[in-house]
Write an enzyme that holds these catalytic residues in place. Structure first.
Site, PDB file in Angstrom:
ATOM      1  N   ASP A  21      42.510  60.848 -33.243  1.00  0.00           N
ATOM      2  CA  ASP A  21      42.523  60.000 -34.165  1.00  0.00           C
ATOM      3  C   ASP A  21      43.646  60.626 -34.540  1.00  0.00           C
ATOM      4  OD1 ASP A  21      43.773  57.521 -34.879  1.00  0.00           O
ATOM      5  OD2 ASP A  21      41.457  57.158 -36.103  1.00  0.00           O
ATOM      6  N   HIS A  38      51.800  60.591 -28.330  1.00  0.00           N
ATOM      7  CA  HIS A  38      50.925  61.075 -27.796  1.00  0.00           C
ATOM      8  C   HIS A  38      51.026  62.942 -26.396  1.00  0.00           C
ATOM      9  CE1 HIS A  38      48.566  57.428 -28.716  1.00  0.00           C
ATOM     10  NE2 HIS A  38      49.879  56.938 -28.300  1.00  0.00           N
ATOM     11  N   TRP A  70      43.881  47.848 -25.039  1.00  0.00           N
ATOM     12  CA  TRP A  70      45.014  47.490 -24.208  1.00  0.00           C
ATOM     13  C   TRP A  70      45.736  46.167 -25.331  1.00  0.00           C
ATOM     14  CZ3 TRP A  70      45.744  48.773 -19.242  1.00  0.00           C
ATOM     15  CH2 TRP A  70      44.307  49.042 -18.614  1.00  0.00           C
ATOM     16  N   LEU A 132      31.451  73.956 -17.668  1.00  0.00           N
ATOM     17  CA  LEU A 132      31.677  72.581 -19.169  1.00  0.00           C
ATOM     18  C   LEU A 132      31.352  71.080 -18.162  1.00  0.00           C
ATOM     19  CD1 LEU A 132      32.391  71.634 -22.059  1.00  0.00           C
ATOM     20  CD2 LEU A 132      35.015  71.773 -20.871  1.00  0.00           C
TER      21      LEU A 132
HETATM   22  C1  FPP Z   1      44.970  58.215 -31.021  1.00  0.00           C
HETATM   23  O1  FPP Z   1      45.658  58.065 -31.581  1.00  0.00           O
HETATM   24  C2  FPP Z   1      45.066  58.054 -29.435  1.00  0.00           C
HETATM   25  C3  FPP Z   1      44.939  57.307 -28.264  1.00  0.00           C
HETATM   26  C4  FPP Z   1      44.655  56.131 -28.654  1.00  0.00           C
HETATM   27  C5  FPP Z   1      45.327  57.995 -27.036  1.00  0.00           C
HETATM   28  C6  FPP Z   1      44.362  59.148 -26.966  1.00  0.00           C
HETATM   29  C7  FPP Z   1      45.215  60.019 -26.096  1.00  0.00           C
HETATM   30  C8  FPP Z   1      45.779  61.114 -25.745  1.00  0.00           C
HETATM   31  C9  FPP Z   1      45.445  62.352 -26.663  1.00  0.00           C
HETATM   32  C10 FPP Z   1      46.415  61.950 -24.901  1.00  0.00           C
HETATM   33  C11 FPP Z   1      46.148  61.957 -23.696  1.00  0.00           C
HETATM   34  C12 FPP Z   1      45.306  62.249 -23.400  1.00  0.00           C
HETATM   35  C13 FPP Z   1      44.232  62.187 -22.038  1.00  0.00           C
HETATM   36  C14 FPP Z   1      43.376  62.120 -21.680  1.00  0.00           C
HETATM   37  C15 FPP Z   1      45.100  60.697 -21.082  1.00  0.00           C
HETATM   38  P1  FPP Z   1      46.862  57.423 -32.360  1.00  0.00           P
HETATM   39  O2  FPP Z   1      47.236  56.624 -31.569  1.00  0.00           O
HETATM   40  O3  FPP Z   1      45.466  55.794 -32.622  1.00  0.00           O
HETATM   41  O4  FPP Z   1      47.219  57.667 -33.871  1.00  0.00           O
HETATM   42  P2  FPP Z   1      47.280  56.782 -34.769  1.00  0.00           P
HETATM   43  O5  FPP Z   1      45.952  56.533 -35.522  1.00  0.00           O
HETATM   44  O6  FPP Z   1      48.554  57.500 -35.632  1.00  0.00           O
HETATM   45  O7  FPP Z   1      47.701  54.893 -35.303  1.00  0.00           O
END
Ligand code: FPP
Length: 244
Positions: A21, A38, A70, A132
């Site tokens: 997060d 991301h 989504w 792993l």
């Molecule tokens: C949370 O941060 C992150 C996500 C919902 C997306 C996670 C995606 C990745 C780490 C990259 C892709 C990895 C793979 C394996 C496909 P947030 O967007 O909720 O950030 P915030 O909490 O600051 O709003």
């Protein structure tokens, strides 16, 4: 460096699950577009997979996209889908070479057919690997997972294949997407939020939780080791309590 003694090694968590997060906050703090948050999150995924492998953690599960995600801006959803494609395309061969076994948990609804094929191919390609065990939770929601399990169990009971009186906690575990993977010992959430957000809600019943202020893109081997050390300290304290 001195190798860990056998009892130390035993205290390593067998399964670490991470709620990644803080990508967007990381980007916002740098006045960058959120997609770059991301991208940075993806670099942290690579670092942490390598670190878990090096430290000798047998199971690692990463929450990469929830069934609620989504609802985000379609451009952002499309960016995350693009990153998943890149992750498989660019990292699969190396993970396979490092003996990593890949699994995916989550619904197949709404996911585009090309991604489903990539996930299926990655799973079957690495199925015999013994290093792993990396599980990517993608389009995942714990409550939906339990609903799926209840439906499947009810169907078996209705057909007479299963006696309702014989249903145990193990039966339910066997019908979850995580069947065959031990429950997490340690759940980590980055970025200061202290919620489970529908992640492994059945499986985390006895897990230890470590919440860190570190935003996901800054989470690295050191941060993983700190969380493991925190877990180990708690295990030690409980051990002392038991003996008293
Ligand atoms: C949370 O941060 C992150 C996500 C919902 C997306 C996670 C995606 C990745 C780490 C990259 C892709 C990895 C793979 C394996 C496909 P947030 O967007 O909720 O950030 P915030 O909490 O600051 O709003």
């Amino acid at each position: 460096m001195k190798a860990a003694s056998a009892p130390e090694a035993q205290r390593l968590p067998r399964h670490i699950a991470i709620i990644m997060d803080g990508n967007r906050r990381w980007a916002r703090a740098r006045l960058l577009p959120r997609v770059l948050g991301h991208h940075a999150g993806m670099r942290a995924v690579r670092a942490v997979v390598t670190a878990a492998n090096d430290i000798g953690i047998p199971y690692l599960t990463l929450y990469s996209f929830s069934s609620e995600n989504w609802r985000r801006d379609p451009h952002e959803v499309s960016d995350i889908m693009g990153l998943l494609r890149r992750f498989i395309r660019e990292d699969l061969a190396q993970m396979h070479a490092k003996n990593v076994r890949l699994r995916f948990i989550g619904g197949r609804d709404r996911v585009s057919p090309d991604i489903l094929k990539m996930l299926d191919d990655a799973r079957s390609m690495t199925e015999a690997n013994t290093g792993l065990n990396l599980t990517i939770a993608f389009n995942y929601g714990g409550q939906d997972e339990i609903v799926d399990a209840v439906r499947a169990i009810a169907a078996e009971a209705k057909s007479g294949a299963l006696d309702p009186a014989s249903i145990t906690r193990d039966t339910i575990s066997q019908f979850l997407h995580t069947a065959g993977v031990p429950d997490p010992d340690l759940v980590i959430r980055t970025s200061g939020e202290q919620r489970l957000s529908n992640f492994l809600i059945w499986q985390s019943a006895y897990a230890e939780f470590v919440f860190t202020e570190t935003l996901w893109p800054e989470f690295d081997k050191r941060a993983l080791q700190d969380a493991i050390d925190e877990f180990t300290q708690r295990e030690r304290r409980y051990g002392a309590g038991d003996a008293a």
